[in-house]
Design a protein around this motif. Sequence first.
Motif, mmCIF file in Angstrom:
data_model
loop_
_atom_site.group_PDB
_atom_site.id
_atom_site.type_symbol
_atom_site.label_atom_id
_atom_site.label_comp_id
_atom_site.label_asym_id
_atom_site.label_seq_id
_atom_site.Cartn_x
_atom_site.Cartn_y
_atom_site.Cartn_z
ATOM 1 N N PHE A 181 0.816 -1.219 0.000
ATOM 2 C CA PHE A 181 0.000 0.000 0.000
ATOM 3 C C PHE A 181 0.851 1.271 0.000
ATOM 4 O O PHE A 181 0.459 2.283 -0.573
ATOM 5 N N ALA A 182 2.019 1.209 0.641
ATOM 6 C CA ALA A 182 2.904 2.378 0.645
ATOM 7 C C ALA A 182 3.380 2.699 -0.769
ATOM 8 O O ALA A 182 3.441 3.863 -1.172
ATOM 9 N N LEU A 183 3.708 1.660 -1.530
ATOM 10 C CA LEU A 183 4.156 1.889 -2.912
ATOM 11 C C LEU A 183 3.038 2.473 -3.770
ATOM 12 O O LEU A 183 3.285 3.347 -4.614
ATOM 13 N N ILE A 184 1.834 2.020 -3.570
ATOM 14 C CA ILE A 184 0.705 2.604 -4.311
ATOM 15 C C ILE A 184 0.592 4.097 -3.982
ATOM 16 O O ILE A 184 0.491 4.941 -4.875
ATOM 17 N N GLY A 185 0.647 4.429 -2.708
ATOM 18 C CA GLY A 185 0.502 5.825 -2.306
ATOM 19 C C GLY A 185 1.647 6.696 -2.780
ATOM 20 O O GLY A 185 1.431 7.800 -3.303
ATOM 21 N N VAL A 186 2.881 6.214 -2.618
ATOM 22 C CA VAL A 186 4.055 7.014 -2.980
ATOM 23 C C VAL A 186 4.153 7.199 -4.489
ATOM 24 O O VAL A 186 4.443 8.300 -4.982
ATOM 25 N N VAL A 187 3.931 6.153 -5.248
ATOM 26 C CA VAL A 187 4.025 6.261 -6.715
ATOM 27 C C VAL A 187 2.893 7.131 -7.258
ATOM 28 O O VAL A 187 3.102 7.937 -8.176
ATOM 29 N N MET A 188 1.682 6.988 -6.710
ATOM 30 C CA MET A 188 0.577 7.868 -7.127
ATOM 31 C C MET A 188 0.929 9.334 -6.862
ATOM 32 O O MET A 188 0.717 10.202 -7.714
ATOM 33 N N VAL A 191 11.131 13.318 0.120
ATOM 34 C CA VAL A 191 10.733 13.814 1.438
ATOM 35 C C VAL A 191 9.292 13.442 1.753
ATOM 36 O O VAL A 191 8.981 12.869 2.795
ATOM 37 N N THR A 192 8.389 13.767 0.836
ATOM 38 C CA THR A 192 6.967 13.501 1.079
ATOM 39 C C THR A 192 6.665 12.011 1.045
ATOM 40 O O THR A 192 5.742 11.533 1.715
ATOM 41 N N GLY A 193 7.445 11.256 0.266
ATOM 42 C CA GLY A 193 7.236 9.811 0.198
ATOM 43 C C GLY A 193 7.481 9.125 1.536
ATOM 44 O O GLY A 193 6.790 8.151 1.884
ATOM 45 N N LEU A 194 8.454 9.627 2.287
ATOM 46 C CA LEU A 194 8.719 9.055 3.604
ATOM 47 C C LEU A 194 7.522 9.240 4.538
ATOM 48 O O LEU A 194 7.184 8.349 5.319
ATOM 49 N N VAL A 195 6.914 10.424 4.453
ATOM 50 C CA VAL A 195 5.738 10.696 5.286
ATOM 51 C C VAL A 195 4.620 9.720 4.947
ATOM 52 O O VAL A 195 3.968 9.152 5.835
ATOM 53 N N ILE A 196 4.395 9.502 3.644
ATOM 54 C CA ILE A 196 3.348 8.559 3.209
ATOM 55 C C ILE A 196 3.675 7.150 3.693
ATOM 56 O O ILE A 196 2.822 6.433 4.228
ATOM 57 N N TYR A 197 4.926 6.754 3.525
ATOM 58 C CA TYR A 197 5.358 5.403 3.889
ATOM 59 C C TYR A 197 5.124 5.124 5.373
ATOM 60 O O TYR A 197 4.481 4.127 5.754
ATOM 61 N N PHE A 198 5.625 6.000 6.222
ATOM 62 C CA PHE A 198 5.499 5.744 7.662
ATOM 63 C C PHE A 198 4.069 5.944 8.159
ATOM 64 O O PHE A 198 3.663 5.323 9.147
ATOM 65 N N SER A 199 3.319 6.787 7.469
ATOM 66 C CA SER A 199 1.905 6.939 7.849
ATOM 67 C C SER A 199 1.144 5.654 7.571
ATOM 68 O O SER A 199 0.315 5.202 8.385
ATOM 69 N N VAL A 200 1.408 5.031 6.415
ATOM 70 C CA VAL A 200 0.782 3.749 6.087
ATOM 71 C C VAL A 200 1.216 2.685 7.094
ATOM 72 O O VAL A 200 0.396 1.876 7.573
ATOM 73 N N ALA A 201 2.510 2.680 7.447
ATOM 74 C CA ALA A 201 3.020 1.694 8.396
ATOM 75 C C ALA A 201 2.350 1.829 9.761
ATOM 76 O O ALA A 201 2.025 0.811 10.414
#
Length: 458
Positions: free
Chosen positions: A398-405, A439-449
């Motif tokens: 799910f993190a990859l879906i969010g970050v790539v989108m 930078v923003t991708g890290l926020v998405i990644y850890f938020s999903v986690a």
Amino acid sequence: MSSNNEYLSHLLFNQDNIGEYKDRINALLPVDIADLIETKPTEEQLLIFNALSEEKEVQTFGYLSLKTQKEILNTLSSFRIANLLNAIAPDDRTALLEQLPQDIVRQLLQFLSPQERAISIKLLGYPPESVGRLMTPDYLAVKMEWTIKEALDYIREKGKDSETINVIYAIDDNGILIDDFRIRQFLLSPLDIKVCDIADHKYVALKVNDDEEKAINVFRKYDRVALPVIDDRGMLLGIVTIDDILEVAAKEDTEDIQKFGGIEALQQPYMEVPFFTLIKKRIGWLSVLFIGESFTATAMGFFENEIAKAVVLALFVPLIISSGGNGGSQSSTLIIRAMALGEITLRDWWKVMWREILSGFFLGAGLGLIGFFRIMGWSFFTTLYGEHFLLVATTIFFALIGVVMWGTLLGAMLPILLKRLGFDPAVSSAPFVATLVDVTGLVIYFSVAMVILRGTLL
């Protein structure tokens, strides 16, 4: 390259043997002579240029690089400089003069005849990178009331002084453009009918103050070899030919490619750029990108507790941010190029946004599945991902879906936004987009986690 040119390019010319090869050099096409000159050191360049006939000298000069042109001019007598500058095409002369310091330009203008000097001053008076700087006043214009025979007689008499005879223009007594004609229309029409009898009063023209990018797009859209240039009243001022547009297009593409790489446009060939100028052109964007990337550490520091609890999350940080950055770079490149080719406009932003959101979803899902099965498969052979490997794999999916989108959306929208604000879209280069997504991708990644792993690892 012709076999003759290939043979000459391997020779070492000197004062003793240049006369022996003079005829063979003059037998080459001007563009091939220019290629030959550019491959030689300065001393041989001057020997070859001085061996040219007066006609070949003029024809070849326009194909030479600015650096070589300046070196040759520095060695010529005042008489030869005057003859050369007065003989070359006005647009080629403008291209040379606009690259030189003002004091040198003033000196060179003194070598021109009053008529040619007036033309050069007029062309140099137009804004830099405008159509006015590209045009030449050497064109053929006829009157509507002339017969085809009169028009052809005029073309035979004046055609040698025109930049091209492929297109003929019709003007009224005040110089207002009325129509344009392909030369075949005159050649295939009865001699006794009038020009107005074959006119359709439809033509495509450039405005003298249009920028070069617009000229490129118009040439590309209408597939022309030459276009007339008019003022606000419709008066025909000159023409722009396809050879000049091809040079401008190459320059624009080079600048865009350099900006894509996070470099200021060099304006000169790489090997001619002074070393410290090259450093200056590169350090600015590198500094900005470095400062941007430093926020990655800030973002990771914000999630320090989560990383301490689930160290396994840190293993996938490079994977997550690189995927988002790569997706954003792809979108940015596609949109910037599509805008340059006129395939999309600012009004298409809504369609582009939804197209990239859907693209980002499916691209992210594809990468997410690869990551998911990579973790699941690896967990059969190792305990690296712990007992909650299924949740870790789901988090990565799910993190990859969010970050790539997010990356594809940012990469697509940023060039459109910059264009809307009046900036060059190429400024939103691939490294710049990748840095923002990191930078923003890290926020998405850890938020999903935090959502998926709450109550287990977190």
